[in-house]
Design an enzyme around this catalytic site. Structure first.
Site, PDB file in Angstrom:
ATOM      1  N   ARG A 122      27.148  48.561  52.772  1.00 48.66           N
ATOM      2  CA  ARG A 122      28.592  47.737  52.414  1.00 48.66           C
ATOM      3  C   ARG A 122      28.298  46.263  52.606  1.00 48.66           C
ATOM      4  O   ARG A 122      29.016  45.224  52.995  1.00 48.66           O
ATOM      5  CB  ARG A 122      28.794  47.311  54.009  1.00 48.66           C
ATOM      6  CG  ARG A 122      29.024  48.896  55.525  1.00 48.66           C
ATOM      7  CD  ARG A 122      29.533  48.843  56.041  1.00 48.66           C
ATOM      8  NE  ARG A 122      30.236  50.390  56.926  1.00 48.66           N
ATOM      9  CZ  ARG A 122      28.939  50.725  57.336  1.00 48.66           C
ATOM     10  NH1 ARG A 122      27.504  50.164  57.689  1.00 48.66           N
ATOM     11  NH2 ARG A 122      29.139  51.938  58.332  1.00 48.66           N
ATOM     12  N   LYS A 144      36.595  39.704  41.216  1.00 49.18           N
ATOM     13  CA  LYS A 144      37.228  40.895  41.316  1.00 49.18           C
ATOM     14  C   LYS A 144      35.895  41.846  40.304  1.00 49.18           C
ATOM     15  O   LYS A 144      35.302  41.512  39.241  1.00 49.18           O
ATOM     16  CB  LYS A 144      37.991  40.405  39.708  1.00 49.18           C
ATOM     17  CG  LYS A 144      39.557  39.987  40.541  1.00 49.18           C
ATOM     18  CD  LYS A 144      40.912  39.784  39.776  1.00 49.18           C
ATOM     19  CE  LYS A 144      42.332  40.100  40.227  1.00 49.18           C
ATOM     20  NZ  LYS A 144      42.687  39.722  39.356  1.00 49.18           N
ATOM     21  N   GLU A 186      40.638  34.922  24.932  1.00 52.31           N
ATOM     22  CA  GLU A 186      40.244  34.262  27.174  1.00 52.31           C
ATOM     23  C   GLU A 186      40.340  32.613  26.980  1.00 52.31           C
ATOM     24  O   GLU A 186      41.081  32.543  28.292  1.00 52.31           O
ATOM     25  CB  GLU A 186      39.605  35.413  28.079  1.00 52.31           C
ATOM     26  CG  GLU A 186      39.620  36.676  28.557  1.00 52.31           C
ATOM     27  CD  GLU A 186      40.759  37.662  28.521  1.00 52.31           C
ATOM     28  OE1 GLU A 186      41.418  35.883  29.563  1.00 52.31           O
ATOM     29  OE2 GLU A 186      41.045  38.148  29.198  1.00 52.31           O
ATOM     30  N   LYS A 228      39.006  28.153  35.498  1.00 55.49           N
ATOM     31  CA  LYS A 228      39.292  30.097  36.042  1.00 55.49           C
ATOM     32  C   LYS A 228      38.653  29.337  37.226  1.00 55.49           C
ATOM     33  O   LYS A 228      39.149  29.732  39.039  1.00 55.49           O
ATOM     34  CB  LYS A 228      38.144  30.696  35.979  1.00 55.49           C
ATOM     35  CG  LYS A 228      38.347  31.628  36.586  1.00 55.49           C
ATOM     36  CD  LYS A 228      38.024  33.509  35.910  1.00 55.49           C
ATOM     37  CE  LYS A 228      38.717  34.545  36.646  1.00 55.49           C
ATOM     38  NZ  LYS A 228      37.600  35.797  36.465  1.00 55.49           N
ATOM     39  N   GLU A 238      44.081  36.338  44.585  1.00 60.35           N
ATOM     40  CA  GLU A 238      45.900  36.391  44.396  1.00 60.35           C
ATOM     41  C   GLU A 238      47.193  37.192  45.035  1.00 60.35           C
ATOM     42  O   GLU A 238      47.679  37.667  44.520  1.00 60.35           O
ATOM     43  CB  GLU A 238      45.337  36.903  43.090  1.00 60.35           C
ATOM     44  CG  GLU A 238      46.344  37.610  41.667  1.00 60.35           C
ATOM     45  CD  GLU A 238      46.335  37.908  40.632  1.00 60.35           C
ATOM     46  OE1 GLU A 238      45.177  38.796  40.608  1.00 60.35           O
ATOM     47  OE2 GLU A 238      47.492  39.143  39.611  1.00 60.35           O
ATOM     48  N   ARG A 242      46.589  32.636  41.026  1.00 58.99           N
ATOM     49  CA  ARG A 242      45.864  33.030  40.644  1.00 58.99           C
ATOM     50  C   ARG A 242      46.608  34.123  38.975  1.00 58.99           C
ATOM     51  O   ARG A 242      46.128  34.028  38.135  1.00 58.99           O
ATOM     52  CB  ARG A 242      44.476  33.940  41.529  1.00 58.99           C
ATOM     53  CG  ARG A 242      43.785  34.845  40.944  1.00 58.99           C
ATOM     54  CD  ARG A 242      42.332  35.230  41.194  1.00 58.99           C
ATOM     55  NE  ARG A 242      41.765  35.876  40.403  1.00 58.99           N
ATOM     56  CZ  ARG A 242      40.142  35.934  41.409  1.00 58.99           C
ATOM     57  NH1 ARG A 242      39.648  35.912  42.165  1.00 58.99           N
ATOM     58  NH2 ARG A 242      39.598  36.653  40.201  1.00 58.99           N
ATOM     59  N   ASN A 246      46.801  35.703  34.428  1.00 59.61           N
ATOM     60  CA  ASN A 246      46.885  37.087  33.009  1.00 59.61           C
ATOM     61  C   ASN A 246      48.493  36.181  32.140  1.00 59.61           C
ATOM     62  O   ASN A 246      49.171  36.754  31.964  1.00 59.61           O
ATOM     63  CB  ASN A 246      48.204  38.238  35.107  1.00 59.61           C
ATOM     64  CG  ASN A 246      47.273  38.229  36.088  1.00 59.61           C
ATOM     65  OD1 ASN A 246      45.877  38.329  35.528  1.00 59.61           O
ATOM     66  ND2 ASN A 246      47.511  38.143  36.672  1.00 59.61           N
ATOM     67  N   HIS A 249      48.827  38.803  29.841  1.00 62.88           N
ATOM     68  CA  HIS A 249      48.434  40.507  30.230  1.00 62.88           C
ATOM     69  C   HIS A 249      49.823  41.424  30.186  1.00 62.88           C
ATOM     70  O   HIS A 249      49.222  42.379  30.044  1.00 62.88           O
ATOM     71  CB  HIS A 249      47.599  40.071  31.867  1.00 62.88           C
ATOM     72  CG  HIS A 249      45.865  39.956  31.514  1.00 62.88           C
ATOM     73  ND1 HIS A 249      46.532  38.151  30.529  1.00 62.88           N
ATOM     74  CD2 HIS A 249      45.335  39.795  31.258  1.00 62.88           C
ATOM     75  CE1 HIS A 249      44.970  37.902  30.856  1.00 62.88           C
ATOM     76  NE2 HIS A 249      44.266  38.954  30.524  1.00 62.88           N
ATOM     77  N   HIS A 253      48.298  44.176  28.564  1.00 64.41           N
ATOM     78  CA  HIS A 253      48.143  45.497  29.010  1.00 64.41           C
ATOM     79  C   HIS A 253      49.141  46.661  28.871  1.00 64.41           C
ATOM     80  O   HIS A 253      48.727  48.349  27.852  1.00 64.41           O
ATOM     81  CB  HIS A 253      48.638  45.193  30.715  1.00 64.41           C
ATOM     82  CG  HIS A 253      46.985  44.717  31.125  1.00 64.41           C
ATOM     83  ND1 HIS A 253      47.008  44.246  32.853  1.00 64.41           N
ATOM     84  CD2 HIS A 253      45.687  44.921  30.754  1.00 64.41           C
ATOM     85  CE1 HIS A 253      46.291  44.119  32.814  1.00 64.41           C
ATOM     86  NE2 HIS A 253      44.832  44.073  32.110  1.00 64.41           N
ATOM     87  N   HIS A 267      40.440  44.576  24.939  1.00 64.75           N
ATOM     88  CA  HIS A 267      41.464  43.655  25.785  1.00 64.75           C
ATOM     89  C   HIS A 267      41.599  42.531  24.802  1.00 64.75           C
ATOM     90  O   HIS A 267      42.827  41.994  25.305  1.00 64.75           O
ATOM     91  CB  HIS A 267      41.091  43.361  26.961  1.00 64.75           C
ATOM     92  CG  HIS A 267      41.160  42.808  28.453  1.00 64.75           C
ATOM     93  ND1 HIS A 267      42.501  43.401  28.780  1.00 64.75           N
ATOM     94  CD2 HIS A 267      41.440  41.429  28.890  1.00 64.75           C
ATOM     95  CE1 HIS A 267      42.048  42.346  29.786  1.00 64.75           C
ATOM     96  NE2 HIS A 267      41.464  41.736  29.551  1.00 64.75           N
TER      97      HIS A 267
END
Ligand code: NAD
Length: 369
Positions: A122, A144, A186, A228, A238, A242, A246, A249, A253, A267
């Site tokens: 956990r 993330k 990035e 960041k 987010e 946040r 992206n 993106h 994507h 990416h």
């Protein structure tokens, strides 16, 4: 000398150390976190072959022993099977609630191992030692974590903040130039989304940075991480701001999906092309001056990066199919695509207010070039 960016998230606060040769002194940095002098380190085959010995020696210098697991390199490793393998291995190593797991590699290892740490017993603490430029400026900070499934990228995961991040800028020296430049996509994104002065600086320093200038690399990573961190602290999960991270993106994507998440498009390359498209769309919608997309494109091209759809090898699907792929992005809310657009360099914002016809026209022209 290393720089430190603090991420002030209350009980989940941590430091990001940035500088050359941090692997060698990893033991001293990790020791205060440890209840017993042992850690579990998970890496990929490329990184382990080049740098594992330096890391384990740096840990041993403080009497810390390291159990190590080496996984195959590549995006395919961010999957259920490797998650199971990691968690079972950590249990085999009798990693307890109070122990620390180390993710040593690029974004793939960081995301996978962070998620394994989040679900093991956990939640156990983990340390990110990012080795790719992308991981140092982006994926190792902000918590993330996750894996890909057959439904798409990053669809299963958890927010789990690391307890420490060690970004050793010297290890960037062994990255393949293409992987380095993908990470640079990035870095440029940060300037474009919120810091025009940083973008100016990159226009001047980008070539030195790519050629290996150590001070320039430390500075680029520090400014990216600081930006960041600032955004993550204001919006950890987010709910709003946040999403600015992206930028590029939504297009990126879709292009990654269209090229089968393969070597055809990395990416960060998709993000760079996506940033150009986002600025083109902003200019067409009258949100930013017409010359701004050209300036973005010129910098990326000067760095030897992919800029346009024609820079992607092989055939791409038509505009309608690309738009459909954009619709599968996580950033879709109640069926509406959300875009990150810009009023200028350093002035991005989130909007759901974009006419589908404008996006179609942009994609059709970009494909026809
Ligand atoms: P990656 O981890 O696959 O690394 C790219 C390649 O570089 C791999 O072959 C790796 O073995 C190699 N490599 C890494 N460090 C090296 C070094 N120092 N020397 C030589 N080779 C080295 O990919 P990446 O570009 O680092 O990360 C991409 C992943 O990050 C994607 O899965 C993406 O979804 C994820 N990501 C996550 C976040 C987040 O916030 N969690 C943000 C951005 C991207």
């Amino acid at each position: 000398m290393s720089e430190v960016v603090h991420v002030p998230l209350g009980a989940r606060a941590y430091d990001v150390h940035i500088g050359p040769d941090l692997l060698g002194c990893a033991g001293a940095r990790l020791a205060p976190l440890l209840r017993r002098p042992r850690v579990a380190v998970i890496s990929d085959a490329n990184v382990a072959a080049l740098h594992m010995e330096t890391l384990t020696s740096g840990l041993a210098a403080q009497g810390i022993t390291a159990q190590t697991l080496v996984l195959p390199a590549g995006e395919g490793t961010k999957c259920w099977a490797q998650l199971t393998a990691c968690v079972d291995w950590l249990l085999d190593q009798q990693i307890e609630r109070g122990d620390v797991v180390v993710a040593f590699g690029g974004g793939v290892i960081g995301d996978l191992v962070g998620f394994a740490a989040a679900v093991l017993r956990r939640g156990v603490r983990f340390v990110q030692i990012p080795t790719s430029l992308l991981a140092q400026v982006d994926s190792s900070v902000g918590g993330k974590t996750g894996i890909n499934t057959r439904h798409g990228k990053n669809l299963v995961g958890a927010f789990h903040q690391p307890s420490l991040v060690l970004a050793d800028t010297a290890v960037l020296g062994t990255l393949a130039p293409r992987d380095f430049l993908a990470g640079y996509g990035e870095v440029v994104k940060y300037g474009l989304l919120g810091d025009a002065a940083f973008f100016d600086w990159l226009e001047g320093q980008g070539p030195a940075l790519a050629a290996g200038d150590s001070a320039a690399r430390v500075e680029a990573v520090r400014r990216s991480v600081q930006m960041k961190a600032d955004i993550v602290v204001r919006d950890e999960t987010e709910q709003g701001e946040r999403a600015l991270l992206n930028l590029g993106h939504t297009f990126g994507h879709a292009l990654e999906a269209a090229t089968g998440y393969s070597d055809r498009l990395l990416h960060g390359e998709g993000v760079a092309i996506g940033c150009v498209l986002a600025f083109e769309l902003s200019a067409r919608m009258g949100l930013c001056a017409q010359e701004v997309p050209g300036r973005v494109r010129a910098h990326l091209a000067a760095m030897g990066m992919k800029v346009d759809l024609r820079d992607i090898d092989g055939d791409l699907p038509d505009a309608q199919a690309l738009l459909a792929l954009m619709g599968q992005d996580k950033k879709v809310v109640e069926g509406r695509l959300r875009f990150i657009l810009a009023r200028g360099i350093g002035a991005a914002f989130v909007t759901g207010d974009v006419a589908q016809a404008d996006v179609m026209a942009l994609l059709e022209e970009a494909l026809a070039q």
